[in-house]
Design a protein around this motif. Structure first.
Motif, PDB file in Angstrom:
ATOM      1  N   ILE A 182       0.654  -1.218   0.117  1.00 47.04           N
ATOM      2  CA  ILE A 182       0.102   0.031  -0.077  1.00 47.04           C
ATOM      3  C   ILE A 182       0.753   1.164   0.097  1.00 47.04           C
ATOM      4  O   ILE A 182       0.379   2.293  -0.435  1.00 47.04           O
ATOM      5  CB  ILE A 182      -0.902   0.107   1.316  1.00 47.04           C
ATOM      6  N   PHE A 183       2.134   1.210   0.404  1.00 49.06           N
ATOM      7  CA  PHE A 183       2.978   2.538   0.495  1.00 49.06           C
ATOM      8  C   PHE A 183       4.145   2.393  -0.399  1.00 49.06           C
ATOM      9  O   PHE A 183       5.026   3.201  -0.379  1.00 49.06           O
ATOM     10  CB  PHE A 183       3.543   2.733   2.093  1.00 49.06           C
ATOM     11  N   CYS A 271      -9.889   6.924  11.740  1.00 48.71           N
ATOM     12  CA  CYS A 271      -8.878   6.536  12.717  1.00 48.71           C
ATOM     13  C   CYS A 271      -8.907   5.119  13.346  1.00 48.71           C
ATOM     14  O   CYS A 271     -10.112   4.728  13.428  1.00 48.71           O
ATOM     15  CB  CYS A 271      -8.851   7.490  13.818  1.00 48.71           C
ATOM     16  N   GLN A 272      -7.826   4.423  13.571  1.00 46.29           N
ATOM     17  CA  GLN A 272      -7.602   3.352  14.399  1.00 46.29           C
ATOM     18  C   GLN A 272      -6.708   3.200  15.440  1.00 46.29           C
ATOM     19  O   GLN A 272      -5.410   3.781  15.176  1.00 46.29           O
ATOM     20  CB  GLN A 272      -7.518   2.299  13.278  1.00 46.29           C
ATOM     21  N   SER A 273      -7.006   2.865  16.609  1.00 43.74           N
ATOM     22  CA  SER A 273      -6.018   2.736  17.612  1.00 43.74           C
ATOM     23  C   SER A 273      -5.650   1.312  17.502  1.00 43.74           C
ATOM     24  O   SER A 273      -6.570   0.398  17.519  1.00 43.74           O
ATOM     25  CB  SER A 273      -6.640   3.007  19.047  1.00 43.74           C
ATOM     26  N   VAL A 274      -4.210   1.154  17.656  1.00 42.80           N
ATOM     27  CA  VAL A 274      -3.691  -0.239  17.904  1.00 42.80           C
ATOM     28  C   VAL A 274      -2.950  -0.536  19.354  1.00 42.80           C
ATOM     29  O   VAL A 274      -2.168   0.364  19.704  1.00 42.80           O
ATOM     30  CB  VAL A 274      -2.570  -0.649  16.582  1.00 42.80           C
ATOM     31  N   VAL A 275      -3.685  -1.380  19.969  1.00 42.82           N
ATOM     32  CA  VAL A 275      -3.164  -1.588  21.197  1.00 42.82           C
ATOM     33  C   VAL A 275      -2.137  -2.834  21.814  1.00 42.82           C
ATOM     34  O   VAL A 275      -2.388  -4.017  21.205  1.00 42.82           O
ATOM     35  CB  VAL A 275      -4.224  -1.737  22.277  1.00 42.82           C
ATOM     36  N   SER A 276      -1.458  -2.475  22.633  1.00 41.02           N
ATOM     37  CA  SER A 276      -0.415  -3.461  22.897  1.00 41.02           C
ATOM     38  C   SER A 276      -1.046  -4.678  23.469  1.00 41.02           C
ATOM     39  O   SER A 276      -2.077  -4.515  23.901  1.00 41.02           O
ATOM     40  CB  SER A 276       0.614  -3.177  23.990  1.00 41.02           C
ATOM     41  N   SER A 277      -0.507  -6.068  23.441  1.00 42.67           N
ATOM     42  CA  SER A 277      -0.966  -7.212  23.817  1.00 42.67           C
ATOM     43  C   SER A 277      -1.003  -7.090  25.508  1.00 42.67           C
ATOM     44  O   SER A 277      -1.990  -8.009  26.040  1.00 42.67           O
ATOM     45  CB  SER A 277      -0.346  -8.352  23.418  1.00 42.67           C
ATOM     46  N   THR A 310      -3.082  -1.159   9.857  1.00 39.31           N
ATOM     47  CA  THR A 310      -2.716  -0.047   8.707  1.00 39.31           C
ATOM     48  C   THR A 310      -3.515  -0.384   7.336  1.00 39.31           C
ATOM     49  O   THR A 310      -4.136   0.202   6.784  1.00 39.31           O
ATOM     50  CB  THR A 310      -1.379   0.174   8.577  1.00 39.31           C
ATOM     51  N   CYS A 311      -3.373  -1.820   7.216  1.00 38.52           N
ATOM     52  CA  CYS A 311      -4.018  -2.193   6.002  1.00 38.52           C
ATOM     53  C   CYS A 311      -5.375  -2.099   5.838  1.00 38.52           C
ATOM     54  O   CYS A 311      -6.186  -1.767   4.792  1.00 38.52           O
ATOM     55  CB  CYS A 311      -3.288  -3.424   5.600  1.00 38.52           C
ATOM     56  N   ILE A 317     -10.730   3.248   4.085  1.00 38.76           N
ATOM     57  CA  ILE A 317     -10.843   4.693   3.594  1.00 38.76           C
ATOM     58  C   ILE A 317     -10.662   4.594   2.154  1.00 38.76           C
ATOM     59  O   ILE A 317     -11.580   5.339   1.580  1.00 38.76           O
ATOM     60  CB  ILE A 317      -9.240   5.494   4.026  1.00 38.76           C
ATOM     61  N   LYS A 318     -10.096   3.929   1.393  1.00 37.02           N
ATOM     62  CA  LYS A 318     -10.112   3.606   0.023  1.00 37.02           C
ATOM     63  C   LYS A 318     -11.596   3.246  -0.518  1.00 37.02           C
ATOM     64  O   LYS A 318     -11.972   3.813  -1.532  1.00 37.02           O
ATOM     65  CB  LYS A 318      -9.247   2.778  -0.536  1.00 37.02           C
TER      66      LYS A 318
END
Length: 323
Positions: A182-183, A271-277, A310-311, A317-318
């Motif tokens: 994607i990037f 937006c999206q939060s990604v949280v530690s295990s 992220t993906c 969004i796309k």
């Protein structure tokens, strides 16, 4: 109508407070607003419609800064005072109406945007929003010239335990810039303040196969905001930069460990939060936890988890844009 809006000294909290400021502007479009805030976020309020004056609060010993603010505002009769600092200032000034935020058990578990909305009994919280002036846009254009899309990276934070390891940022970008990913072919802008250069340099030096724009300590917060506006995507630690990106409508991935995403995650469907295990409560509940420690507490957040989020956000969004 004269309104005094007293908000935070920290960039992140000040940006989140623009949610309620946005509501006030929409409800009272002809009002004249005075904003009182700390020096770091002050320039972010200057382009906002209806803001007539920004008063910078410089913290002083024995809370003398509140006396300075009182002296600056006491001659005005206010129609509304909104105090998000729970200070005594609202009661020491003449005002027809006052709204004073006081966190309690009912609101402390809410997202900060929802807590702010409760001050006006709003069921549907408005989203934080930042405005960009023409001069800010010009500076953003100079710092990030036209070219392939820009991905913003906020690799620093104001507290070392919240900083995702540099090697993880490097591996993430290496994965996402491979052919067909994607990037692929995109540029990267690295953001941070001058005193955070040592934190950011390993990332900049590690991304040898990508085009990086080093903005560490090279721009004011208003110019940085304009630069983030030029980004098509943002990935960053829990920080003021992350909230700036979200408030500008930039698709944002927020990385969380020893800070609660449910309270301070980037706000919005983009937006999206990604949280530690390891959960926030588990991390800060350890017997040897000391908030003054510089030990990293983000090792429980894997590159796989951030890549997946992220993906997914990118595709969402796309899909929204094409739909």
């Amino acid at each position: 109508m004269k309104i005094l809006f007293v908000t935070s000294t920290r960039i992140g909290d000040a940006v989140l407070s623009t949610a309620i400021l946005r509501y006030i502007i929409e409800k009272y479009p002809s009002a004249s607003l005075t904003v009182a805030c700390g020096p770091l976020p002050s320039s972010l309020f200057e382009p906002i419609p209806g803001v007539e004056r920004v008063i910078t609060i410089h913290k002083k010993a024995f809370s003398i800064h509140w006396i300075s603010l009182w002296a600056t505002t006491v001659t005005q009769s206010w129609d509304l005072i909104v105090d998000l600092r729970s200070s005594a200032i609202a009661f020491s000034l003449r005002a027809k109406s006052r709204k004073i935020l006081r966190s309690d058990k009912k609101t402390s578990d809410l997202h900060r945007v929802e807590e702010l909305a409760s001050l006006f009994n709003l069921d549907n919280p408005p989203a934080p929003k930042l405005w960009i002036s023409n001069s800010m846009e010009d500076m953003g254009q100079k710092l990030i010239p036209n070219g392939s899309p820009i991905i913003g990276l906020g690799v620093t934070a104001n507290w070392m335990p919240k900083v995702w390891p540099s090697k993880n940022f490097i591996e993430l970008i290496q994965r996402l810039t491979r052919k067909g990913k994607i990037f692929s072919g995109k540029r990267f802008a690295i953001f941070g303040s001058t005193n955070e250069r040592d934190i950011a340099m390993p990332v900049i030096q590690g991304l040898t196969d990508t085009e990086c724009i080093d903005l560490i300590g090279k721009a004011s917060i208003s110019s940085v905001t304009a630069c983030i506006k030029r980004c098509s995507f943002f990935i960053g630690n829990d920080s003021g930069l992350m909230h700036i990106a979200a408030a500008l409508g930039v698709p944002t991935i927020g990385l969380f460990g020893p800070s609660p995403a449910e309270r301070y995650g980037p706000w919005g469907d983009h937006c999206q939060s990604v949280v530690s295990s390891e959960s926030y409560h588990a991390l800060i509940g350890k017997k040897d936890f000391d908030h003054r420690s510089s030990a990293n507490l983000m090792n429980g957040l894997s590159v796989d988890a951030v890549e997946k989020a992220t993906c997914e956000l990118f595709d969402r969004i796309k899909g929204s844009a094409s739909g």
